[in-house]
Design an enzyme around this catalytic site. Structure first.
Site, PDB file in Angstrom:
ATOM      1  N   CYS A   1      22.850 -56.264  30.391  1.00 30.18           N
ATOM      2  CA  CYS A   1      22.932 -55.264  29.312  1.00 30.18           C
ATOM      3  C   CYS A   1      21.550 -54.919  28.776  1.00 30.18           C
ATOM      4  O   CYS A   1      21.419 -54.075  27.897  1.00 30.18           O
ATOM      5  CB  CYS A   1      23.890 -55.680  28.203  1.00 30.18           C
TER       6      CYS A   1
ATOM      7  N   THR B   1      -0.392 -57.275  37.400  1.00 24.37           N
ATOM      8  CA  THR B   1       0.164 -57.596  38.715  1.00 24.37           C
ATOM      9  C   THR B   1       0.885 -58.952  38.727  1.00 24.37           C
ATOM     10  O   THR B   1       1.860 -59.123  39.444  1.00 24.37           O
ATOM     11  CB  THR B   1      -0.989 -57.582  39.745  1.00 24.37           C
TER      12      THR B   1
ATOM     13  N   CYS C   1      21.494 -58.406  22.594  1.00 23.64           N
ATOM     14  CA  CYS C   1      20.668 -59.413  21.924  1.00 23.64           C
ATOM     15  C   CYS C   1      19.460 -58.847  21.199  1.00 23.64           C
ATOM     16  O   CYS C   1      18.959 -59.484  20.282  1.00 23.64           O
ATOM     17  CB  CYS C   1      20.253 -60.519  22.887  1.00 23.64           C
TER      18      CYS C   1
ATOM     19  N   HIS D   1       4.099 -67.575  49.522  1.00 25.54           N
ATOM     20  CA  HIS D   1       4.019 -67.316  50.959  1.00 25.54           C
ATOM     21  C   HIS D   1       3.559 -68.553  51.728  1.00 25.54           C
ATOM     22  O   HIS D   1       2.871 -69.415  51.187  1.00 25.54           O
ATOM     23  CB  HIS D   1       3.059 -66.149  51.218  1.00 25.54           C
TER      24      HIS D   1
ATOM     25  N   GLU E   1      -5.017 -59.340  45.950  1.00 26.35           N
ATOM     26  CA  GLU E   1      -3.630 -58.846  46.011  1.00 26.35           C
ATOM     27  C   GLU E   1      -2.787 -59.927  46.672  1.00 26.35           C
ATOM     28  O   GLU E   1      -3.180 -61.090  46.693  1.00 26.35           O
ATOM     29  CB  GLU E   1      -3.597 -57.503  46.756  1.00 26.35           C
ATOM     30  N   SER E   2      -1.631 -59.568  47.242  1.00 22.99           N
ATOM     31  CA  SER E   2      -0.799 -60.570  47.908  1.00 22.99           C
ATOM     32  C   SER E   2      -1.638 -61.274  48.972  1.00 22.99           C
ATOM     33  O   SER E   2      -2.387 -60.616  49.687  1.00 22.99           O
ATOM     34  CB  SER E   2       0.403 -59.886  48.561  1.00 22.99           C
TER      35      SER E   2
ATOM     36  N   CYS F   1      21.534 -64.302  23.601  1.00 18.41           N
ATOM     37  CA  CYS F   1      21.618 -63.327  24.701  1.00 18.41           C
ATOM     38  C   CYS F   1      22.848 -63.679  25.523  1.00 18.41           C
ATOM     39  O   CYS F   1      22.892 -64.726  26.144  1.00 18.41           O
ATOM     40  CB  CYS F   1      20.353 -63.419  25.554  1.00 18.41           C
TER      41      CYS F   1
END
Lengths: 495, 413
Positions: A456, A52, A461, A61, A355-356, A419
């Protein structure tokens, strides 16, 4: 090919073992690394931040959404306030860009006022109700009649924080057991014995469960059966950096009754992409990261509505993350975080349902857990603790040309772009390959260097990185793995 | 930081950049610089070890590296300057470039700039393929790099999504190296690649091509274990009941090429949605004076021979611009794609010179003609037995035919 650094003596004694190397586990490890105790982190994946912690919106937040008096509300506001200093120490990108919660009608305006009240009760600073004109000034083109501005809302690189915490903890003496899935735990009243499928045998007096989506399983290993985790998937689309600048601030609709989560919205990332998402759908497996045709279509539709100038080639990747929900699908809704020092299993500090806004809360959770540890173990500060992580914030391509030129002079590996989409240099790729935790997967290079994350998606890369690993590090075709032992990139050599 | 000056700066050392640089030198410019990010010239041709290049230009079937070598030899014999292993970080509208190499970061002031950066492949993310993202998903071109340049096999049991030319060429290549290619699936009702590749790469090796069929889900947590495919309707939606599972360990994607125009956009050049490249006039100059574009960065070509021809013209125009011979006209004649035409290039012409109109049709058809009209007046007409979106059509148009024209309309009738 080793997925993890070999630890010579697999029977080891620690004061504290932390299960789970997500942002919460790593924040705890880093906090505990300030003291004269032996700390280990045990993680089933090949790298830190694989669940997560790396699969979310990357938002810090403010704390307006949670009921005053809840653990979640308190830790959110505290964590938010700690984040800027922490990110400076760890060289992690963070931007407090603020958030508008937008009202479309009178009922929404009432919601804004109650959110403001709630936020102020939680101690959220700087909340302000804006009229349409003030709102347009901050984000031209946003539709709505009023908005609640929360200036302390920010964006962060979520895996950057988790990796930074882990690397700093490691530099301060914490051992990381990666690719070590906990298979057995026994408690004997004075401490714990933790065994892993890969053969580690660790004993500790304090055990911290920071296993996220698997926290209920860890509980059950100790006979604690009152918790269940219901994985709830959120899918996202990532947009091309071309659209950078479309959004100055986070814009969320005012939450409506019966709506789940905070709704599908646009989120800028600190690296210049925009995310569309997340969706909200319960799944059976704690590792079901598939994306679905229906949700992809829905997110695209939302995206075209929110950003009318979006073209089909602007979608560069989709991904999903899982929220460790404590409420089953038939009930839905939120339940407060569980952060407890178990009386029935002395020494077991149990974290469930983070969680959040767990990412925002993580440094505050670490302080709370530290205090719980202090009740069991004497914590004496180490004078050798180094809070600063070496290196610098951000990437080569973000620097002005003069500074870039100087870096190239100092180290020629900066002059070679590996890259092309993200303009990531060979130096940055080499640093990622030689990461302090010793993670040798291709995904580890991606999360640390940003190579392969552009439009891409590694088409350019990845072959170059494969060549570097072969020439400079002696990789054979069978040594390349994406992120776990079964995820080999190649089938062998051409005959 | 060092600042240097050059008359003509060419970005990219693939077939377009090489031909453009050679033509610029031959047009009398002594100060041409070509910048290539790879350590060798030739671009993507270096990994295209199959033959079939040069049939139009040299009347021979060359491999990619052989085709490139002819240009590299000429480039070297003309003594043209190049910077290899050097990448252009940015270009601005005043033709200032920042370039980076292991040696240094350098600023270059260019008299004219030729953009010839080529294109990149569309990815699984870009087409939003549902399912998981395990190891074993590659674009066809990346797989071609691993097999042909690094001697690495990407997989053993392969499904190819999309019937682009690179996908079909990789179907044959993987088969020759001992992999089992299960099938090629194409969402369109017709193939995306050239007819000769369907014959030589698929039919000759008994590899089935399923049209109006697509991969609707990828399976596998660590490595690909299979795909679900389904027939698709005319809106490209899966038809319920037609789903089937195809076990495989590898998915190669050949679902389109995207001109790589990030530098172009950075220079403030106006883009064309239909081609994905810059909008250009009959000298291949973009909307920004002194910045030219050619090859696959301008529009995706099917044949390298045409890339070389196009780029040769651009090299010459870039020099004539420096000599003050190219000035925008008072008004342009617009060229507009009409019925049956997907795009035209150039999108506008001065009317002061002959030019070659390049175009692609929207759908396959037979026994039609491509018309170029100025109102009701015929400007050009090309009769064709077989028209296919995979094949670029070129029509030469004389300046005499353009007198008094305001808008040219191009259609298939």
């Amino acid at each position: 090919m080793r997925l993890y650094k070999k630890i010579e003596n697999m029977e080891k004694q620690y004061d504290v073992c932390i299960i789970g190397a997500g942002v919460v586990g790593n924040a705890i490890a880093r906090e505990l690394s300030r003291y004269h105790i032996r700390v280990a982190v045990v993680e089933k994946e090949s790298d830190v931040s694989m669940g997560t912690s790396s699969r979310n919106s990357g938002v810090i937040h403010s704390g307006i959404h949670y009921k005053p008096g809840t653990v979640r509300a308190r830790l959110n506001v505290q964590g938010n306030a700690m984040m800027s200093h922490l990110c400076r120490e760890l060289k992690v990108k963070i931007q407090y860009i603020g958030k508008l919660t937008v009202a479309q009608d009178e009922e929404d305006i009432q919601t804004l006022h109650s959110l403001k009240e709630q936020g102020e009760a939680n101690g959220v600073p700087g909340l302000e109700i804006l009229d349409a004109a003030q709102m347009q000034k901050i984000q031209p083109g946003v539709g709505g009649i009023k908005a609640l501005l929360s200036p302390s809302t920010g964006i962060i690189c979520p895996y950057g924080l988790a990796i930074g915490l882990a690397e700093n903890a490691h530099a301060n003496g914490v051992d990381f057991y990666l690719s070590h899935e906990v298979s057995h735990i026994s408690a004997n009243g004075h401490g714990f014995r933790v065994r892993t499928a890969a053969g580690a045998d660790l004993s500790c007096s304090v055990l911290v469960n920071a296993a996220g989506l698997y926290s209920d399983r860890i509980c059950r290993m100790l006979g604690i059966t009152e918790y269940s985790i219901y994985p709830c998937r959120g899918e996202y689309l990532i947009l091309d950096k071309r659209l950078q600048g479309s959004l100055n601030v986070l814009v969320y609709p005012a939450p409506r009754k019966g709506g789940a989560g905070l709704g599908i919205h646009l989120t800028n990332t600190v690296d210049g992409n925009i995310l569309i998402g997340p969706s909200n759908e319960y799944v059976d497996e704690a590792d079901d990261y598939a994306c679905t045709a229906q949700i992809i279509e829905l997110l695209k539709k939302e995206g075209h509505e929110l950003l009318p100038w979006l073209s089909t080639s602007d979608f560069i990747r989709n991904f999903s993350g899982l929220r460790p929900k404590q409420m089953p699908p038939e009930v839905k809704g939120f339940k407060d975080f569980v952060i407890e020092s178990r009386k029935d299993v002395p020494g077991f500090i149990n974290l469930v349902g983070i969680e959040s806004p767990g990412l925002t809360c993580s440094p505050a959770i670490a302080l709370m857990v530290r205090d719980m540890v202090a009740e069991r173990l004497p914590l004496r500060e180490k004078s050798s603790f180094v809070a600063e992580r070496p290196g610098r914030v951000g990437f080569f391509h973000e620097l002005p040309p003069d500074e870039q030129a100087e870096l190239v002079e100092q180290n020629h590996d900066y002059g070679e772009i590996v890259c092309r989409c993200e303009q990531i240099t060979r130096k940055e790729v080499l640093d990622a390959i030689q990461n302090p935790l010793g993670v040798r997967t291709v995904a580890a290079i991606k999360y640390r260097s940003r190579a392969m994350m552009g439009r891409c998606q590694g088409g350019f890369c990845l072959p170059r990185i494969v060549e570097i690993l072969q020439k400079d590090f002696g990789y054979r075709p069978e040594d390349y793995i994406l992120n776990s032992a079964g995820s080999r990139l190649f089938a062998g050599s051409v005959r | 930081m060092n600042t240097i000056k050059h008359d003509v700066v060419v970005i990219g050392g693939g077939p377009a950049g090489l031909a453009a640089a050679i033509a610029a030198r031959k047009s009398g410019c002594k100060d041409v610089l070509l910048i290539e990010r790879d350590k060798r010239l030739g671009g993507i041709l270096n990994q295209c070890i199959h033959d079939g290049f040069g049939l139009h230009k040299f009347d021979e079937a060359l491999t990619g590296p052989e085709y490139a070598q002819r240009f590299i030899d000429e480039f070297n014999s003309l003594g043209i300057d190049s910077m290899l292993s050097t990448i252009v970080l940015s270009v601005d509208g005043k033709r200032n470039l920042y370039v980076s190499s292991r040696k240094s970061l350098t600023r270059i002031e260019a008299g004219s700039v030729i953009l010839s950066m080529g294109c990149r492949e569309r990815t699984a993310g870009a087409i939003s393929l549902p399912g998981t993202r395990p190891a074993g998903i590659y674009t066809a071109g990346a797989a071609q790099n691993f097999i042909n340049l690094q001697n690495i096999m990407v997989g053993k049991k392969v499904v190819i999504l999309g019937s682009g030319d690179i996908g079909m060429i990789m179907a044959r290549r993987m088969t020759l190296e001992g992999a089992k290619v299960e099938a090629v699936f194409e969402i369109l009702p017709y193939p995306s690649g050239l007819a000769r590749n369907i014959q030589q790469c698929l039919n000759d090796y008994d590899i089935p091509l399923y049209l109006s069929t697509s991969v609707i889900e990828i399976h596998g947590k660590e490595r690909v274990t299979g795909v679900t495919v389904a027939g698709t309707d005319k809106n490209f939606k899966p038809i319920p009941g037609t789903e089937r599972h195809v076990p495989c360990d590898t998915i190669l994607l050949s679902v389109g090429l995207i001109p790589e125009n990030e530098l172009t956009r950075g220079a403030g050049v106006q883009m064309e949605a239909r081609t994905g490249g810059a909008g250009v006039d009959d000298t291949f100059m973009t909307g920004v004076p002194g910045i030219f574009s050619c090859g696959n960065v301008l529009h995706v070509h099917d044949l390298v021979d045409h890339v070389s021809d196009e780029a040769s013209l651009v090299g010459e125009y870039a020099v004539r611009y420096l000599d003050g011979e190219i000035k925008p006209p008072e008004s342009y004649i617009k060229i507009e794609p009409q019925q049956g035409v997907r795009y035209v290039l150039p999108q506008k012409v001065s009317g002061m010179r002959d030019f070659t109109l390049s175009l692609r049709v929207t759908t396959p058809s037979r026994d039609r003609a491509v018309w170029v009209k100025d109102g009701d007046r015929k400007v050009a007409r090309k009769k064709m037995i077989r028209l296919h979106p995979a094949e670029m059509i070129r029509i030469n148009i004389k300046k005499e035919k353009l007198q008094g024209a305001k808008v040219l309309e191009v259609s298939v009738e």
